[in-house]
Design a protein around this motif. Structure first.
Motif, PDB file in Angstrom:
ATOM      1  N   SER A 110       0.870  -1.180   0.000  1.00  0.00           N
ATOM      2  CA  SER A 110       0.000   0.000   0.000  1.00  0.00           C
ATOM      3  C   SER A 110       0.905   1.228   0.000  1.00  0.00           C
ATOM      4  O   SER A 110       1.541   1.542   1.005  1.00  0.00           O
ATOM      5  N   ILE A 111       0.995   1.899  -1.150  1.00  0.00           N
ATOM      6  CA  ILE A 111       1.862   3.065  -1.311  1.00  0.00           C
ATOM      7  C   ILE A 111       0.985   4.305  -1.480  1.00  0.00           C
ATOM      8  O   ILE A 111       0.148   4.354  -2.391  1.00  0.00           O
ATOM      9  N   LEU A 112       1.140   5.272  -0.605  1.00  0.00           N
ATOM     10  CA  LEU A 112       0.340   6.486  -0.667  1.00  0.00           C
ATOM     11  C   LEU A 112       0.532   7.177  -2.012  1.00  0.00           C
ATOM     12  O   LEU A 112       1.670   7.434  -2.417  1.00  0.00           O
ATOM     13  N   TYR A 113      -0.577   7.428  -2.711  1.00  0.00           N
ATOM     14  CA  TYR A 113      -0.589   8.033  -4.046  1.00  0.00           C
ATOM     15  C   TYR A 113       0.161   7.173  -5.071  1.00  0.00           C
ATOM     16  O   TYR A 113       0.631   7.673  -6.097  1.00  0.00           O
ATOM     17  N   GLY A 114       0.233   5.878  -4.808  1.00  0.00           N
ATOM     18  CA  GLY A 114       0.974   4.980  -5.690  1.00  0.00           C
ATOM     19  C   GLY A 114       0.408   4.893  -7.096  1.00  0.00           C
ATOM     20  O   GLY A 114       1.136   4.570  -8.033  1.00  0.00           O
ATOM     21  N   ASP A 118       1.635  11.448 -11.406  1.00  0.00           N
ATOM     22  CA  ASP A 118       2.419  12.646 -11.094  1.00  0.00           C
ATOM     23  C   ASP A 118       3.413  12.387  -9.960  1.00  0.00           C
ATOM     24  O   ASP A 118       4.387  13.129  -9.806  1.00  0.00           O
ATOM     25  N   HIS A 119       3.135  11.354  -9.160  1.00  0.00           N
ATOM     26  CA  HIS A 119       3.968  11.074  -7.992  1.00  0.00           C
ATOM     27  C   HIS A 119       4.833   9.819  -8.146  1.00  0.00           C
ATOM     28  O   HIS A 119       5.982   9.783  -7.701  1.00  0.00           O
ATOM     29  N   TRP A 120       4.281   8.764  -8.748  1.00  0.00           N
ATOM     30  CA  TRP A 120       4.997   7.490  -8.860  1.00  0.00           C
ATOM     31  C   TRP A 120       4.935   6.974 -10.288  1.00  0.00           C
ATOM     32  O   TRP A 120       3.943   7.182 -10.992  1.00  0.00           O
ATOM     33  N   THR A 121       5.982   6.288 -10.694  1.00  0.00           N
ATOM     34  CA  THR A 121       5.978   5.592 -11.972  1.00  0.00           C
ATOM     35  C   THR A 121       6.282   4.119 -11.733  1.00  0.00           C
ATOM     36  O   THR A 121       7.083   3.768 -10.851  1.00  0.00           O
ATOM     37  N   TRP A 122       5.622   3.237 -12.480  1.00  0.00           N
ATOM     38  CA  TRP A 122       5.811   1.796 -12.349  1.00  0.00           C
ATOM     39  C   TRP A 122       6.548   1.314 -13.593  1.00  0.00           C
ATOM     40  O   TRP A 122       6.106   1.567 -14.717  1.00  0.00           O
ATOM     41  N   LYS A 123       7.680   0.659 -13.400  1.00  0.00           N
ATOM     42  CA  LYS A 123       8.488   0.276 -14.548  1.00  0.00           C
ATOM     43  C   LYS A 123       9.209  -1.038 -14.306  1.00  0.00           C
ATOM     44  O   LYS A 123       9.326  -1.510 -13.165  1.00  0.00           O
ATOM     45  N   LYS A 132       7.545  -5.400 -12.187  1.00  0.00           N
ATOM     46  CA  LYS A 132       7.500  -3.953 -12.013  1.00  0.00           C
ATOM     47  C   LYS A 132       8.006  -3.547 -10.631  1.00  0.00           C
ATOM     48  O   LYS A 132       7.824  -4.266  -9.656  1.00  0.00           O
ATOM     49  N   VAL A 133       8.640  -2.383 -10.590  1.00  0.00           N
ATOM     50  CA  VAL A 133       9.006  -1.738  -9.330  1.00  0.00           C
ATOM     51  C   VAL A 133       8.384  -0.349  -9.338  1.00  0.00           C
ATOM     52  O   VAL A 133       7.960   0.150 -10.388  1.00  0.00           O
ATOM     53  N   ALA A 134       8.327   0.270  -8.176  1.00  0.00           N
ATOM     54  CA  ALA A 134       7.762   1.618  -8.064  1.00  0.00           C
ATOM     55  C   ALA A 134       8.890   2.622  -7.882  1.00  0.00           C
ATOM     56  O   ALA A 134       9.731   2.455  -6.998  1.00  0.00           O
ATOM     57  N   GLU A 135       8.897   3.673  -8.712  1.00  0.00           N
ATOM     58  CA  GLU A 135       9.900   4.733  -8.569  1.00  0.00           C
ATOM     59  C   GLU A 135       9.205   6.056  -8.258  1.00  0.00           C
ATOM     60  O   GLU A 135       8.292   6.480  -8.972  1.00  0.00           O
ATOM     61  N   LEU A 136       9.655   6.678  -7.196  1.00  0.00           N
ATOM     62  CA  LEU A 136       9.086   7.941  -6.762  1.00  0.00           C
ATOM     63  C   LEU A 136       9.573   9.091  -7.638  1.00  0.00           C
ATOM     64  O   LEU A 136      10.780   9.304  -7.772  1.00  0.00           O
ATOM     65  N   LYS A 137       8.629   9.822  -8.245  1.00  0.00           N
ATOM     66  CA  LYS A 137       8.976  11.008  -9.033  1.00  0.00           C
ATOM     67  C   LYS A 137       9.182  12.195  -8.095  1.00  0.00           C
ATOM     68  O   LYS A 137      10.273  12.734  -7.970  1.00  0.00           O
ATOM     69  N   VAL A 138       8.109  12.590  -7.452  1.00  0.00           N
ATOM     70  CA  VAL A 138       8.176  13.694  -6.497  1.00  0.00           C
ATOM     71  C   VAL A 138       6.964  13.613  -5.576  1.00  0.00           C
ATOM     72  O   VAL A 138       5.864  13.278  -6.013  1.00  0.00           O
ATOM     73  N   ILE A 139       7.183  13.872  -4.298  1.00  0.00           N
ATOM     74  CA  ILE A 139       6.095  13.807  -3.331  1.00  0.00           C
ATOM     75  C   ILE A 139       6.518  14.543  -2.072  1.00  0.00           C
ATOM     76  O   ILE A 139       7.707  14.738  -1.822  1.00  0.00           O
ATOM     77  N   CYS A 140       5.545  14.952  -1.291  1.00  0.00           N
ATOM     78  CA  CYS A 140       5.830  15.583   0.003  1.00  0.00           C
ATOM     79  C   CYS A 140       5.707  14.581   1.150  1.00  0.00           C
ATOM     80  O   CYS A 140       6.548  14.539   2.034  1.00  0.00           O
ATOM     81  N   LYS A 141       4.660  13.770   1.098  1.00  0.00           N
ATOM     82  CA  LYS A 141       4.407  12.820   2.183  1.00  0.00           C
ATOM     83  C   LYS A 141       4.656  11.396   1.699  1.00  0.00           C
ATOM     84  O   LYS A 141       4.026  10.927   0.757  1.00  0.00           O
ATOM     85  N   LEU A 142       5.582  10.699   2.352  1.00  0.00           N
ATOM     86  CA  LEU A 142       5.936   9.326   1.974  1.00  0.00           C
ATOM     87  C   LEU A 142       5.319   8.342   2.958  1.00  0.00           C
ATOM     88  O   LEU A 142       5.474   8.487   4.178  1.00  0.00           O
ATOM     89  N   GLU A 143       4.620   7.348   2.434  1.00  0.00           N
ATOM     90  CA  GLU A 143       4.026   6.329   3.307  1.00  0.00           C
ATOM     91  C   GLU A 143       3.870   5.017   2.532  1.00  0.00           C
ATOM     92  O   GLU A 143       3.239   4.977   1.486  1.00  0.00           O
TER      93      GLU A 143
END
Length: 264
Positions: A110-114, A118-123, A132-143
């Motif tokens: 469970s990834i916040l805004y996953g 605009d926040h995460w990309t799956w590649k 697939k893995v999740a790569e964080l683009k940009v975010i303020c709150k990480l959870e």
């Protein structure tokens, strides 16, 4: 040598019963003593006891059908890890003890805004065992959160739970403030703090503070907590990694998943 010769005189069923009470590591050591013991040490009866009781269900969940001609060969297959549940979990046995371990892919977390592009990309990345893995683009709150049941684990076993990650070349803002990592099971909660990025050596480890370290597979990991699974009851285990101090812009975190594995 006299001891080995005496052992060789024992009936095969007696030797196999003795070996079934040891461990995979001990049985393989015994098999090196003589050709007779090597033959006995390959008996299905012995390796059946080293396999988890639910190994048939595990095999049924395997993404790729497993071909094996003996229980020993099956054990070796499972030690090399297999993908389960449509490729979203990785399963393996510890080759010395036969204890279970799992890696839960990022897609199962469970990834916040996953799901927000605009926040995460799956590649896909070649170094990951998952599609697939999740790569964080940009975010303020990480959870990031994960759940599992103790019923899938080996009984009477101490486990560690680990967050598997990497930092991209464009990583930023991940060393500004520490994150809170926690493990909850029943009414017990274990909480620590950790820095996800300490590459520049700007952060010195404080008491009860954790830092990522490199794994043999090239990824990094942080221990989220540990538990002892008695096997007496099925409990839900909840782990999380989250930022709790303010809102800081960050990016470049790559998440592969969460691993639960035996601690020696």
């Amino acid at each position: 040598m006299a001891g080995a010769e005496l052992f060789n005189r024992l009936p095969e069923d007696c030797i196999s019963s003795i070996l079934s009470l040891t461990s995979p590591k001990d049985t393989l050591s015994f098999s090196l003593v003589s050709s007779f013991l090597r033959s006995v040490a390959s008996f299905d009866f012995i390796w059946q006891t080293f396999l988890p009781s639910d190994y048939n269900q595990i095999i049924d969940k395997s993404v790729i059908p497993l071909n094996y001609s003996s229980k020993k060969e099956l054990f070796v297959h499972l030690c090399n890890s297999i993908l389960l549940d449509g490729g979203n979990k990785s399963f393996a046995l510890d080759k010395s003890s036969g204890k279970k371990s799992y890696i839960i892919s990022a897609e199962e977390l469970s990834i916040l805004y996953g799901e927000e592009p605009d926040h995460w990309t799956w590649k896909s990345v070649p170094e990951s065992r998952f599609s697939k893995v999740a790569e964080l683009k940009v975010i303020c709150k990480l959870e990031v959160k994960a759940k599992l049941r103790t019923s899938i684990l080996s009984p009477n076993t101490k486990y560690g739970i680990y967050f598997i990650m990497k930092l991209s070349d464009r990583a930023f803002g991940l060393n500004s403030v520490p994150v809170e990592i926690s493990l909850e099971i029943g009414n017990r909660k274990e909480v620590h703090t950790a820095y996800l990025d300490h590459r520049n050596g700007e952060k010195e480890k404080q008491r009860d503070q954790r830092l990522p370290y490199k794994r043999k597979d090239g990824w990094m990991e942080i221990e989220l907590g540990e538990l002892f699974n008695s096997g007496d009851e099925d409990e839900e285990v909840r782990v999380s990694l989250r930022e709790v101090k303010g809102c800081h812009v960050k990016g470049g975190l790559v998440i592969e998943g969460t691993e639960v594995r035996p601690k020696h």
